[in-house]
Design an enzyme around this catalytic site. Structure first.
Site, PDB file in Angstrom:
ATOM      1  N   HIS A   1      17.592  83.250  21.594  1.00 17.27           N
ATOM      2  CA  HIS A   1      17.248  82.878  22.980  1.00 17.27           C
ATOM      3  C   HIS A   1      17.989  81.640  23.468  1.00 17.27           C
ATOM      4  O   HIS A   1      17.967  81.330  24.662  1.00 17.27           O
ATOM      5  CB  HIS A   1      15.753  82.606  23.118  1.00 17.27           C
ATOM      6  CG  HIS A   1      14.869  83.640  22.530  1.00 17.27           C
ATOM      7  ND1 HIS A   1      13.636  83.365  21.994  1.00 17.27           N
ATOM      8  CD2 HIS A   1      15.036  84.977  22.379  1.00 17.27           C
ATOM      9  CE1 HIS A   1      13.091  84.477  21.528  1.00 17.27           C
ATOM     10  NE2 HIS A   1      13.915  85.473  21.741  1.00 17.27           N
TER      11      HIS A   1
ATOM     12  N   ASP B   1      13.612  77.586  24.239  1.00 11.83           N
ATOM     13  CA  ASP B   1      12.413  77.528  23.407  1.00 11.83           C
ATOM     14  C   ASP B   1      12.123  76.177  22.767  1.00 11.83           C
ATOM     15  O   ASP B   1      11.007  75.958  22.300  1.00 11.83           O
ATOM     16  CB  ASP B   1      12.539  78.556  22.267  1.00 11.83           C
ATOM     17  CG  ASP B   1      12.452  79.988  22.772  1.00 11.83           C
ATOM     18  OD1 ASP B   1      11.922  80.199  23.872  1.00 11.83           O
ATOM     19  OD2 ASP B   1      12.912  80.900  22.057  1.00 11.83           O
TER      20      ASP B   1
ATOM     21  N   TRP C   1      12.958  94.199  11.872  1.00 12.53           N
ATOM     22  CA  TRP C   1      12.420  93.808  13.177  1.00 12.53           C
ATOM     23  C   TRP C   1      12.731  94.990  14.090  1.00 12.53           C
ATOM     24  O   TRP C   1      13.909  95.229  14.384  1.00 12.53           O
ATOM     25  CB  TRP C   1      13.185  92.612  13.707  1.00 12.53           C
ATOM     26  CG  TRP C   1      12.752  91.256  13.318  1.00 12.53           C
ATOM     27  CD1 TRP C   1      12.426  90.245  14.179  1.00 12.53           C
ATOM     28  CD2 TRP C   1      12.605  90.705  12.006  1.00 12.53           C
ATOM     29  NE1 TRP C   1      12.092  89.113  13.462  1.00 12.53           N
ATOM     30  CE2 TRP C   1      12.189  89.371  12.151  1.00 12.53           C
ATOM     31  CE3 TRP C   1      12.766  91.223  10.707  1.00 12.53           C
ATOM     32  CZ2 TRP C   1      11.943  88.550  11.050  1.00 12.53           C
ATOM     33  CZ3 TRP C   1      12.533  90.409   9.619  1.00 12.53           C
ATOM     34  CH2 TRP C   1      12.115  89.096   9.790  1.00 12.53           C
TER      35      TRP C   1
ATOM     36  N   TYR D   1      12.548  96.534  17.609  1.00  9.45           N
ATOM     37  CA  TYR D   1      12.214  96.294  19.008  1.00  9.45           C
ATOM     38  C   TYR D   1      12.828  97.376  19.873  1.00  9.45           C
ATOM     39  O   TYR D   1      14.031  97.375  20.115  1.00  9.45           O
ATOM     40  CB  TYR D   1      12.765  94.938  19.452  1.00  9.45           C
ATOM     41  CG  TYR D   1      12.189  93.750  18.711  1.00  9.45           C
ATOM     42  CD1 TYR D   1      10.848  93.716  18.306  1.00  9.45           C
ATOM     43  CD2 TYR D   1      12.963  92.640  18.438  1.00  9.45           C
ATOM     44  CE1 TYR D   1      10.328  92.627  17.636  1.00  9.45           C
ATOM     45  CE2 TYR D   1      12.442  91.533  17.769  1.00  9.45           C
ATOM     46  CZ  TYR D   1      11.128  91.537  17.371  1.00  9.45           C
ATOM     47  OH  TYR D   1      10.618  90.450  16.707  1.00  9.45           O
TER      48      TYR D   1
ATOM     49  N   ARG E   1      14.278  98.804  22.968  1.00 11.47           N
ATOM     50  CA  ARG E   1      14.837  98.069  24.094  1.00 11.47           C
ATOM     51  C   ARG E   1      16.035  98.839  24.648  1.00 11.47           C
ATOM     52  O   ARG E   1      16.612  99.669  23.974  1.00 11.47           O
ATOM     53  CB  ARG E   1      15.291  96.688  23.622  1.00 11.47           C
ATOM     54  CG  ARG E   1      15.325  95.640  24.739  1.00 11.47           C
ATOM     55  CD  ARG E   1      15.555  94.238  24.202  1.00 11.47           C
ATOM     56  NE  ARG E   1      14.399  93.730  23.444  1.00 11.47           N
ATOM     57  CZ  ARG E   1      14.364  92.498  22.896  1.00 11.47           C
ATOM     58  NH1 ARG E   1      15.401  91.690  23.015  1.00 11.47           N
ATOM     59  NH2 ARG E   1      13.297  92.100  22.226  1.00 11.47           N
TER      60      ARG E   1
ATOM     61  N   LYS F   1       8.361  94.402  11.621  1.00 14.48           N
ATOM     62  CA  LYS F   1       7.785  93.450  12.559  1.00 14.48           C
ATOM     63  C   LYS F   1       7.806  94.141  13.903  1.00 14.48           C
ATOM     64  O   LYS F   1       8.879  94.508  14.403  1.00 14.48           O
ATOM     65  CB  LYS F   1       8.632  92.174  12.585  1.00 14.48           C
ATOM     66  CG  LYS F   1       8.024  91.055  13.411  1.00 14.48           C
ATOM     67  CD  LYS F   1       8.961  89.851  13.437  1.00 14.48           C
ATOM     68  CE  LYS F   1       8.577  88.898  14.557  1.00 14.48           C
ATOM     69  NZ  LYS F   1       9.702  88.020  14.947  1.00 14.48           N
ATOM     70  N   ILE F   2       6.618  94.363  14.464  1.00 10.75           N
ATOM     71  CA  ILE F   2       6.530  95.075  15.744  1.00 10.75           C
ATOM     72  C   ILE F   2       5.629  94.300  16.700  1.00 10.75           C
ATOM     73  O   ILE F   2       4.830  93.467  16.286  1.00 10.75           O
ATOM     74  CB  ILE F   2       5.969  96.508  15.559  1.00 10.75           C
ATOM     75  CG1 ILE F   2       4.634  96.478  14.805  1.00 10.75           C
ATOM     76  CG2 ILE F   2       6.972  97.395  14.842  1.00 10.75           C
ATOM     77  CD1 ILE F   2       3.948  97.832  14.689  1.00 10.75           C
TER      78      ILE F   2
ATOM     79  N   GLY G   1       4.764  87.606  16.802  1.00  8.69           N
ATOM     80  CA  GLY G   1       4.022  86.608  17.585  1.00  8.69           C
ATOM     81  C   GLY G   1       4.427  86.583  19.042  1.00  8.69           C
ATOM     82  O   GLY G   1       3.589  86.525  19.934  1.00  8.69           O
TER      83      GLY G   1
ATOM     84  N   GLY H   1       6.396  82.357  15.491  1.00  4.43           N
ATOM     85  CA  GLY H   1       7.274  81.218  15.665  1.00  4.43           C
ATOM     86  C   GLY H   1       6.736  80.313  16.746  1.00  4.43           C
ATOM     87  O   GLY H   1       6.025  79.350  16.470  1.00  4.43           O
TER      88      GLY H   1
END
Lengths: 258, 258, 258, 258, 258
Positions: free
Chosen positions: C21, C26, C135, C137, C139, C168-169, C194, C222
Site C-alpha cells: 500500500h 498506513d 493469501w 484475494y 480481485r 488467508k481470506i 485483518g 496488521g
C-alpha cells in the site's frame, strides 16, 4: 535428407490433417484410421511418412522412414496463426523418427515465436544427426496471397537461411515461377505441398510435374492420395512423375489402370 | 490406461469442481467434504479418482487409483480460457498418482500455451510410465457449440494426435455422432464427460449407454454421482451400463432399489 | 502449519503493507519502523510474523516464527492485478523462514500466472518441509464483491485444491457464511485477514470472534494491531478470543485495562 | 554498501545517460568520452562509479569502486516503461563490479517484470557478497507526479521491502518530506538522485543539503557534475556538503574558488 | 574485432537480405546463389562475411572470416519490429564463425526483448573469445527519421553501452554528423551500413568516404556490391577508400577500369 530420398527424389505421405483441420473436414470412415494410411505408405512405396507424435507413438511400425511433426495447432482459434512445439527432438527420436518437421507461419504476428523455436529444434536435430524440415506457410493478415510467386520464393529462401534441410512450400501455379522458388532455396531441398484434393487428377499431376520440372526434390502429399478412390494407383502415378520423370499422360494411365 | 480399467472399461470419479466452478456452485454440506467423495469412490468401485494436488496431498488414501489433474483455473476471469500447470508430473507421482490429467481448451486464443504444456507433460509422464489423460474442451469465442459432432470429434482426434492415452470429451447427443468421435480418437481411449447433473436419471443413463454403445471406454463422472441422492446406487447403475453392457431400464431399477 | 500454531490456533502479525500500500497510506512515525513491529510481535506473543524478504534480511531477529511473503506488488499500476515472485523458497529459508506466503488475485486476468508460480512454490516448500500459505484475494474486473460469501468460499476452496496449508481470506461478515468457507477449505487451515483498521475495537473483535466460531484457525492481522493506540493490549484482547475462546466483552476489557 | 561509503557517506558518479537518454541529449564533445568521466571520478574522489557493462568492459580502470547497472532501455519507445536485464551478476563481477544496480519503474504496467528480475538479481548478488542497489523511479500513466512526497517515500520503502541495500530516489523538494522517505527506507541506504542539471549551483546544493539533513547516505550524481564547467570544483563542493556536513555557502565558495 | 580488420579497417560483405527482405526484392539469377557471393567475398578481399546460420552451414568454405547473424525476421509482419534469436553462439562457433551479429530495432515496442537477448549473447560470445557485433537500427512508430544525426548517434552509443564490439549503423548524410556518432560509439568500432543500392556509384562512394573520414572503422555492404554490374571492381574501389584512404575520383576510376 538422404533418409527420405530414393535416387535423390522423395515422396512423403503427410497425415497431420486430423489435428490441423479436424477429422470431419478431411476424413471418411477409411482414412480416419491411421493403419489405413500406414498401409498406403508401405504399399505405395513412399520415401517418408509425416505424423504427429501421438499417432507415431501408437501406430508407427517402422516400415517407412518417419518424420515427426514437432508442432501443431487446430484451425479453431481466430487471429494470427501460432503453432507451438508439442514434441521434443529427443522424444521424436525415441518414437523412431529419422527426421523432424516444424511449421512456420511466415508473416504471422507470431512469426518470431516460431522462428525461434525452429532455431533450437534445428540445432538439436543436427546435433543428433537428423534433418530438420520446415513447413513454411506465409499466413496472417499481412499475407494477401500465399501462392504469389514472390511469397512462395520468400518461404523457400527463409527455409535456407534458417537452416532447414528441406522446405515444404505451396505450388506457385507455374513451373517458371516455382523455379525461382527452388533457386531461392539453394541447397535446401524443396518439396511441393500437395494441398487439398485437386478437382481432377490431371490438374494435380500437372502441378507435380511442374514442380519437378522446376527442380523440386519431391512432393509431400496427403489428401490427394488418401482421399482418392485409388490411393495406390495414385501413388504409382506420382512415382512415375517424381522418380521416373514420366509424362502427365502416363501418370493418368496408371490411375485408371486395372 | 490399464491402471484405470476393469475388463477394458473404466469409470472415473471426478472431483475438481471446487476449483473449476467454486464450492457454492456444486457442493452441499456433504459433498463439500473430500472424505465423503473418497468414500463413494471406494464403495462405488470406481476404477479411478480424479483430484487436484491439494486434495490428493491431504486426503488421498490409496484405495482407488489416482489421477492428479495437473492444471486448473477458476471460472472467475473473463476472456479466452487459459488453464496452466500447477503440479509437476514428479509431484503427482509423489502423491500416489498412477496417471496424470490436463485440460486443454481447444479453440481458445491461448490454445497453444496448453498444447505446449501438455506436450511436455505427456513426454514426462510416458518416461515415468504413467498415462497422460487429456480433458479436451473446445471453448472460447471461436467455438459456437461445444457439443456439435464435428467439434467433439475434433477434440477426440486432437487427443490422439498429441499423444493422450485417453481423452475426456462431451457427449454429442447421439450414439452415431459419438461413434465418429470414438473413431477419430483411434487408439486413444474415450471417456464421456459426465457434465452437470442431468434432469432425470434416465436422461443421463441414455447418454452413458449411447456413449458406450458408440465405443467409449468409459465415463468420467462427478456431479451426476455425488450430487445424486443415492450416489452408491447411482454407481451401481452406471457399472451395470459400463461394465456389463446392461440396459437403461436395468440401471433405472438399480437406482430405485432398496 | 504447526510451526505457527499454539494449541492448534494461530495469530500472525502481518507487515507487508509498506510494499503493498505504500508507507504513507498506513504508517506513522512509530509503525514505519520494522523494529517497532518486531517488538510487538515478540511482546504480543504472536505465533508468526509475515515479512517481505528485504525486511526479513535486515531486521529479523529469530524470536517469532517467520513467514516470508514470496511475491508482492505496489498499488500503483492500473489494470488487472498481478503480483509475481521476488523471493525463492531457498532464499526465504536462508533468511530464517519456517513458512512461505504467496498472494493470488483469484479472478484477475493474470490469475494463471499466479496459480502457476504458487504451484512451483508449493512443491518446493513441501520438499523443504515448509508450509505454503496462500493469501487468496479475489480481485479484478470480474469480481464485483470480494467479501460475498460464495467468493470468499471460492478463495478458501481454491486454497485447498492447489495445496495451500493455510489460506488467508477476508471475513464474509457473518459466522454462518464464513463457516461455509471454512468447510470449503477442508484440511487447509483458515486465517481471517485483518484488513484495514476497523472503526471500533468492538467491530473488529466481533469479526474475529465470528471467524473463530466459524472454525477458523486464527487471524492474520496488521493494521488493527499496529495502528492501534495500544498494540500490546490489542494483542492480549485478540489472544483472549483466539486462544481462550473468550467473549467480545472480555476482549474489550483487556484493551482498556491499565 | 560499505564498498561505496567513506565514513558512512557516499558520492556516486553516474554515467548511464548515453543509453538512457541518448548522447545528443546530455553530452558535449568532452563528456561524451568515458575516459573524461573516469578521470573526474578519480580526481573528484567519488566513492563509486555507475556504468553499463559496455563502458565498464572497455574503459574501467579499477580506480573507483564500480557499480554495474544490470538493466537499461532507451527513451525512444512509447508506452509504459520497461527496462530489462542485459548483464548478469556474474558478468558484472567479471568486469570488476563491487555492487550491482537495477532500475525499477514502479507503477509501470510492467512493474512486475522488473520486480521479479530484481528479486533474482538481489539473491544472486547477496550470494556473491555484493550489494544490490535499486534505482526506483515511479513512472507510467498511473504516476501523476514522481516527486510527490508519498510517491518518493513509496519508492524508498519498496526498496527496503524487496531487499535493496541502497535506493536511488528523487528529491521531494523539501527536507521534511524527504526525511519521511528516508525513514520509510529504514535500513536501506538512501541516495538522492542528482537528475538534470539544476539552473543554479545554489539550487542543486540546497537539494543535496536538504537530502543529507534528512538522513540520506549520499548522492548519485551525473549531469550536475560532468555537465558543469568545473566538474572537479563541483565535486569538492559536494564532498563538503556530503562528507563534512558543510553549509551551502561554503560549497558555493568552493565552486568559484581559483 | 581484429578477426575482421586489416590494418585496423574492415570491409564486411553482408548477405542476409534473402531472409530480411525476401529473394525477389533484392536478388537476380546470379546473386541469389550463395556461391556467387562467397566468390565475391574471396576475390574482393573482404575482411568478413555475414551470413545466417542456414547459408553458413550449407555453403561456407572458411576462406573469409565469418560472422553469423544470430537473429532474423522477414519483412512480412506488420507492427513493431521484433527479431529474435534463431542461432546460439555455440552453434555459430560450430559453423566456423569468428564473430556473431545481432540486430536490435532500437525504439521498437519490443526493444527490451532484443536488448535482453543481445545481453546474453554478448556475455556468451565474450566468454568464448568472439566479438559481438550489433546491427542497431532505430525503427518503429516512435522513430520518425532513422538517419537523423541524433538517432544514428543514439544507435552508436547504445552499442557501446551494451557491450557491442562493433556497431553497424546507417549513414547520417554528412561527415560532421557521422563524426558525432563515431564519437558516441567510443571504443566500439563503427561500420557504416551500405543500405539499398545507391543511384550512382559516386553517391555511394561519397557516403563511404564521408563515414571513413568521420572515423568509421569500415563498411558493411551487400547490395551496393553484389547488385552492381561489376562487383569485384566495386570491391576494389571500396578498398581504395577504406584501406588506402583514396579519393572518390580514384574509386570511380577503378569501377570503370577495364
Amino acid at each position: 535428407m538422404n533418409n527420405f530420398l530414393r535416387n535423390g527424389k522423395g515422396m512423403l505421405l503427410a497425415y497431420d490433417q486430423g489435428f490441423e483441420h479436424g477429422p470431419s473436414a478431411d476424413f471418411n470412415d477409411k482414412n480416419i484410421d491411421p493403419n489405413h494410411i500406414l498401409d498406403i505408405a508401405v504399399k505405395g512405396e513412399f520415401t517418408g511418412l509425416v505424423l504427429h507424435k501421438g499417432i507415431a507413438e501408437k501406430y508407427y511400425n517402422g516400415k517407412v522412414p518417419l518424420i515427426v511433426k514437432l508442432n501443431g495447432k487446430t484451425n479453431l482459434p481466430r487471429g494470427e496463426p501460432l503453432s507451438t512445439q508439442i514434441c521434443s527432438v529427443e522424444q521424436a527420436i525415441s518414437l523412431g523418427a529419422r527426421g523432424v518437421g516444424y511449421t512456420i507461419y511466415l508473416g504471422s504476428a507470431h512469426e518470431s515465436v516460431m522462428l525461434q523455436e525452429f532455431g533450437e529444434i534445428q540445432e538439436d536435430a543436427h546435433e543428433e544427426g537428423l534433418p530438420a524440415i520446415a513447413w513454411i506457410y506465409p499466413r496472417g493478415e499481412a499475407v494477401k496471397n500465399d501462392t504469389a510467386p514472390e511469397i512462395v520464393a520468400y518461404a523457400a529462401r527463409a527455409g535456407l537461411e534458417i537452416g532447414a534441410d528441406a522446405v515444404k512450400i505451396k505450388y506457385t501455379g507455374a513451373p517458371d515461377t516455382f523455379q525461382w522458388a527452388v533457386k531461392a532455396a539453394g541447397a535446401t531441398k524443396v518439396f511441393m505441398s500437395g494441398g487439398p484434393k485437386a478437382q481432377t487428377d490431371e490438374t494435380f499431376f500437372s502441378q507435380v510435374k511442374g514442380a519437378m520440372d522446376a527442380g523440386a526434390t519431391g512432393l509431400a502429399v496427403g489428401r490427394n492420395v488418401w482421399q482418392h478412390q485409388e490411393p495406390l494407383k495414385m501413388a504409382s502415378a506420382l512415382k512415375e512423375i517424381i522418380f521416373s520423370g514420366g509424362a502427365i499422360q502416363k501418370a493418368l494411365q496408371l490411375v485408371v489402370a486395372q
